[in-house]
Design a protein around this motif. Structure first.
Motif, PDB file in Angstrom:
ATOM      1  N   GLY A   1     -32.733   9.876  23.401  1.00 54.48           N
ATOM      2  CA  GLY A   1     -31.644  10.721  22.938  1.00 54.48           C
ATOM      3  C   GLY A   1     -30.850  11.268  24.112  1.00 54.48           C
ATOM      4  O   GLY A   1     -30.974  10.781  25.239  1.00 54.48           O
ATOM      5  N   PRO A   2     -30.019  12.293  23.894  1.00 51.06           N
ATOM      6  CA  PRO A   2     -29.166  12.820  24.966  1.00 51.06           C
ATOM      7  C   PRO A   2     -29.924  13.202  26.233  1.00 51.06           C
ATOM      8  O   PRO A   2     -29.512  12.861  27.338  1.00 51.06           O
ATOM      9  CB  PRO A   2     -28.519  14.047  24.313  1.00 51.06           C
TER      10      PRO A   2
ATOM     11  N   GLY B   1     -31.039   5.540  21.350  1.00 46.39           N
ATOM     12  CA  GLY B   1     -30.110   6.588  20.936  1.00 46.39           C
ATOM     13  C   GLY B   1     -30.773   7.822  20.382  1.00 46.39           C
ATOM     14  O   GLY B   1     -30.217   8.911  20.418  1.00 46.39           O
ATOM     15  N   GLY B   2     -31.987   7.645  19.826  1.00 51.71           N
ATOM     16  CA  GLY B   2     -32.711   8.797  19.318  1.00 51.71           C
ATOM     17  C   GLY B   2     -32.061   9.429  18.102  1.00 51.71           C
ATOM     18  O   GLY B   2     -31.161   8.877  17.468  1.00 51.71           O
ATOM     19  N   VAL B   3     -32.533  10.644  17.788  1.00 49.48           N
ATOM     20  CA  VAL B   3     -32.030  11.392  16.632  1.00 49.48           C
ATOM     21  C   VAL B   3     -30.525  11.618  16.743  1.00 49.48           C
ATOM     22  O   VAL B   3     -29.790  11.523  15.764  1.00 49.48           O
ATOM     23  CB  VAL B   3     -32.777  12.733  16.513  1.00 49.48           C
ATOM     24  N   SER B   4     -30.047  11.903  17.945  1.00 52.19           N
ATOM     25  CA  SER B   4     -28.634  12.218  18.143  1.00 52.19           C
ATOM     26  C   SER B   4     -27.720  11.121  17.613  1.00 52.19           C
ATOM     27  O   SER B   4     -26.731  11.396  16.940  1.00 52.19           O
ATOM     28  CB  SER B   4     -28.346  12.445  19.635  1.00 52.19           C
ATOM     29  N   VAL B   5     -28.058   9.874  17.898  1.00 55.57           N
ATOM     30  CA  VAL B   5     -27.205   8.753  17.505  1.00 55.57           C
ATOM     31  C   VAL B   5     -27.449   8.322  16.062  1.00 55.57           C
ATOM     32  O   VAL B   5     -26.510   7.969  15.341  1.00 55.57           O
ATOM     33  CB  VAL B   5     -27.408   7.553  18.457  1.00 55.57           C
ATOM     34  N   HIS B   6     -28.703   8.379  15.606  1.00 52.54           N
ATOM     35  CA  HIS B   6     -29.027   7.730  14.339  1.00 52.54           C
ATOM     36  C   HIS B   6     -29.129   8.656  13.131  1.00 52.54           C
ATOM     37  O   HIS B   6     -28.842   8.236  12.000  1.00 52.54           O
ATOM     38  CB  HIS B   6     -30.325   6.929  14.495  1.00 52.54           C
ATOM     39  N   THR B   7     -29.532   9.898  13.322  1.00 51.61           N
ATOM     40  CA  THR B   7     -29.654  10.791  12.157  1.00 51.61           C
ATOM     41  C   THR B   7     -29.089  12.185  12.395  1.00 51.61           C
ATOM     42  O   THR B   7     -29.037  12.992  11.465  1.00 51.61           O
ATOM     43  CB  THR B   7     -31.139  10.954  11.738  1.00 51.61           C
TER      44      THR B   7
ATOM     45  N   GLN C   1     -36.275  -0.769  29.661  1.00 46.90           N
ATOM     46  CA  GLN C   1     -36.506  -0.250  28.323  1.00 46.90           C
ATOM     47  C   GLN C   1     -37.707  -0.931  27.677  1.00 46.90           C
ATOM     48  O   GLN C   1     -38.019  -2.079  27.988  1.00 46.90           O
ATOM     49  CB  GLN C   1     -35.295  -0.501  27.424  1.00 46.90           C
ATOM     50  N   MET C   2     -38.347  -0.199  26.778  1.00 48.98           N
ATOM     51  CA  MET C   2     -39.456  -0.769  26.028  1.00 48.98           C
ATOM     52  C   MET C   2     -39.486  -0.129  24.644  1.00 48.98           C
ATOM     53  O   MET C   2     -39.374   1.089  24.512  1.00 48.98           O
ATOM     54  CB  MET C   2     -40.784  -0.537  26.758  1.00 48.98           C
ATOM     55  N   ARG C   3     -39.611  -0.945  23.596  1.00 49.74           N
ATOM     56  CA  ARG C   3     -39.723  -0.432  22.232  1.00 49.74           C
ATOM     57  C   ARG C   3     -41.204  -0.270  21.894  1.00 49.74           C
ATOM     58  O   ARG C   3     -42.011  -1.162  22.150  1.00 49.74           O
ATOM     59  CB  ARG C   3     -39.093  -1.401  21.231  1.00 49.74           C
TER      60      ARG C   3
ATOM     61  N   LYS D   1     -39.366   4.629  20.343  1.00 52.15           N
ATOM     62  CA  LYS D   1     -40.128   4.122  19.203  1.00 52.15           C
ATOM     63  C   LYS D   1     -39.236   3.551  18.104  1.00 52.15           C
ATOM     64  O   LYS D   1     -39.705   2.792  17.246  1.00 52.15           O
ATOM     65  CB  LYS D   1     -41.015   5.226  18.630  1.00 52.15           C
ATOM     66  N   GLY D   2     -37.946   3.934  18.094  1.00 54.51           N
ATOM     67  CA  GLY D   2     -37.034   3.411  17.084  1.00 54.51           C
ATOM     68  C   GLY D   2     -36.646   1.973  17.363  1.00 54.51           C
ATOM     69  O   GLY D   2     -36.884   1.432  18.451  1.00 54.51           O
ATOM     70  N   THR D   3     -36.029   1.346  16.380  1.00 51.13           N
ATOM     71  CA  THR D   3     -35.624  -0.050  16.553  1.00 51.13           C
ATOM     72  C   THR D   3     -34.424  -0.176  17.483  1.00 51.13           C
ATOM     73  O   THR D   3     -34.174  -1.240  18.040  1.00 51.13           O
ATOM     74  CB  THR D   3     -35.267  -0.684  15.191  1.00 51.13           C
ATOM     75  N   ARG D   4     -33.677   0.909  17.649  1.00 51.89           N
ATOM     76  CA  ARG D   4     -32.516   0.898  18.544  1.00 51.89           C
ATOM     77  C   ARG D   4     -32.527   2.181  19.362  1.00 51.89           C
ATOM     78  O   ARG D   4     -33.044   3.216  18.932  1.00 51.89           O
ATOM     79  CB  ARG D   4     -31.212   0.804  17.744  1.00 51.89           C
TER      80      ARG D   4
END
Length: 475
Positions: A12-13, A39-45, A110-112, A34-37
């Motif tokens: 996230g930010p 950006g974290g909470v800020s970008v996705h929800t 990066q790593m998912r 841990k998300g599929t993309r």
């Protein structure tokens, strides 16, 4: 096992800014998401989706033009949930693309996968395909954000009784909605859906809302909400939420009052997403709301090599402050010098209308015993306000009588989150009321409200202004 100078958990930010800052200092950095993309909470929800939803609602409803064409004016007569999502998906794709490019050009790895501590210097990652691996970290930054608080007595069903993450996936726009919680998130969504002509009722257990905002601004804001028929119920807790066999939800309040609506949004707080990273293995413990305690200047936790930034450390929980926290934490973590966090930073509440504030509120000035004066400008006093058809909007500035310095700037109305930066700059540069009186602002603009408010305060300061003029003439 790969070794990194800094491992950032969360993108996230706070996480993205920390990772890029450390990479620019030529450190080996890994971001685990841990998300599929990314950006974290800020970008996705969170930040980006809610603000995109707001902008889409205002555009499609023709909200900004109703001052001229009346409350019945619409750009699109029939607005549905798909109309709102279309713009949202385009915006999110662009945000992710920009972030991926930033990581790539700065050589941030990066790593998912889901991360957890093995010890304070070792992170275990469970990847999407089930593979488990470990990495070593000289320093770790926790930028894991928060998730909606979901108490057990609320029967969430991901359909009609939802939290602030699930609201972005609703299938239909409700005709009526009850919002539980009058914090920033609850008020933002309540006013956005009100602009979409949903009948909205807000329930808040406290006697007020947005306590950190100047009281006069909150009063003006509440007046605007009630004027468009939003119901604000303060001082009442929710005893029970249930869904009728039909299409209605029932909310029973402490005083026995029963409210009904097609949808219930529970937005009474968030909790730190710390329950899955095995904090105890690193020697850390979160509070009852899942938040971590940090040094306010370095963002270092009780474990010297572990830092935390962003919403997981609590107030103010803004994307803007999270970015700066992440940058400062990263510099400390890799041994680079870092400046102190800024004394004054703006808060932005993207409700309808917007609220933005920077510096001391009138209540804080009074508590400190500082002699002061206020200057106020209404947007309808500006020519730009006439052009835009604004009949509401307020800019308030607070000045010290002793030093004439600006102490705080508070705005409610169209463009508040943009306008506040003028006041923020003057605050941080220790400017006085004379700046606003003597400077020229573009005409016609809403920024002209600064001059109007400055003159209002200057006129109220009485003999002090003449003493200043005489001293200046003598020099």
């Amino acid at each position: 096992m790969n070794q990194y100078d800094l491992v950032v958990i969360g993108s996230g930010p706070a996480g993205r800014r920390a990772a890029i800052q450390a990479a620019k200092l030529e450190k080996k950095v890994l971001v685990i998401e841990k998300g599929t993309r990314v950006g974290g909470v800020s970008v996705h929800t969170g930040t980006i989706p809610s603000k995109t939803l707001r902008e889409t609602a205002l555009n499609l409803t023709g909200w900004r033009e109703r001052g001229f064409y009346g409350r019945s004016y619409r750009v699109k007569q029939e607005i549905n949930a798909d109309d709102l999502r279309r713009r949202l998906l385009i915006t999110l794709d662009h945000e992710v693309e920009v972030l991926e490019h930033q990581f790539s050009r700065n050589r941030v790895q990066q790593m998912r996968g889901k991360a957890q501590f093995i010890d304070k210097n070792t992170i275990e990652i469970e990847k999407e395909d089930g593979e488990i691996l470990r990495v070593g970290a000289t320093s770790v930054l926790l930028a894991i954000g928060t998730k909606p608080y979901r108490p057990s007595h609320i029967p969430f069903d991901n359909d009609a009784i939802i939290d602030s993450d699930e609201i972005l996936a609703i299938k239909e726009l409700p005709r009526s909605m009850i919002v539980i919680g009058a914090g920033v998130i609850g008020i933002e969504y309540a006013t956005i859906f009100s602009a979409l002509d949903t009948a909205v009722t807000v329930v808040e257990p406290r006697d007020t809302m947005l306590d950190f905002i100047d009281k006069e601004i909150v009063e003006d804001f509440a007046y605007q909400l009630r004027d468009r028929n939003m119901k604000l119920i303060f001082g009442q807790t929710v005893e029970k939420v249930e869904r009728d066999p039909g299409t209605k939800c029932r909310v029973t309040l402490q005083n026995g009052r029963v409210l009904t609506a097609e949808m219930v949004l529970f937005a009474a707080g968030r909790v730190g997403a710390t329950d899955s990273i095995n904090l105890s293995a690193a020697g850390l413990e979160a509070d009852s709301r899942g938040r971590l305690k940090v040094d306010p200047e370095t963002f270092q936790t009780a474990v010297p090599n572990i830092y935390a930034a962003g919403d997981v450390v609590g107030f103010p929980s803004l994307a803007s402050t999270s970015m700066e926290q992440g940058r400062i934490a990263a510099r400390h973590a890799v041994g680079a010098p870092a400046s102190d966090p800024p004394q004054y930073f703006p808060y932005g509440i993207y409700a309808v209308p917007e609220i933005s504030t920077c510096g001391l509120t009138e209540e804080e000035v009074q508590k400190r015993g500082i002699p002061y004066e206020c200057g106020i400008a209404h947007f309808r006093e500006t020519s730009r306000g006439h052009i835009m058809g604004l009949d509401s909007g307020l800019l308030k500035m607070i000045f010290s009588l002793k030093t004439r310095r600006l102490l705080g700037v508070h705005i409610v109305g169209e463009g508040a989150t943009e306008l506040v930066h003028i006041g923020q700059a003057v605050l941080n540069l220790k400017g006085t009321v004379e700046y606003f009186v003597e400077n020229t602002f573009n005409y016609p603009t809403l920024a002209e409200a600064y001059k109007i408010a400055g003159l209002d305060a200057w006129n109220r300061m009485g003999e002090l202004k003449f003493e200043k003029m005489e001293k200046k003439a003598a020099e």
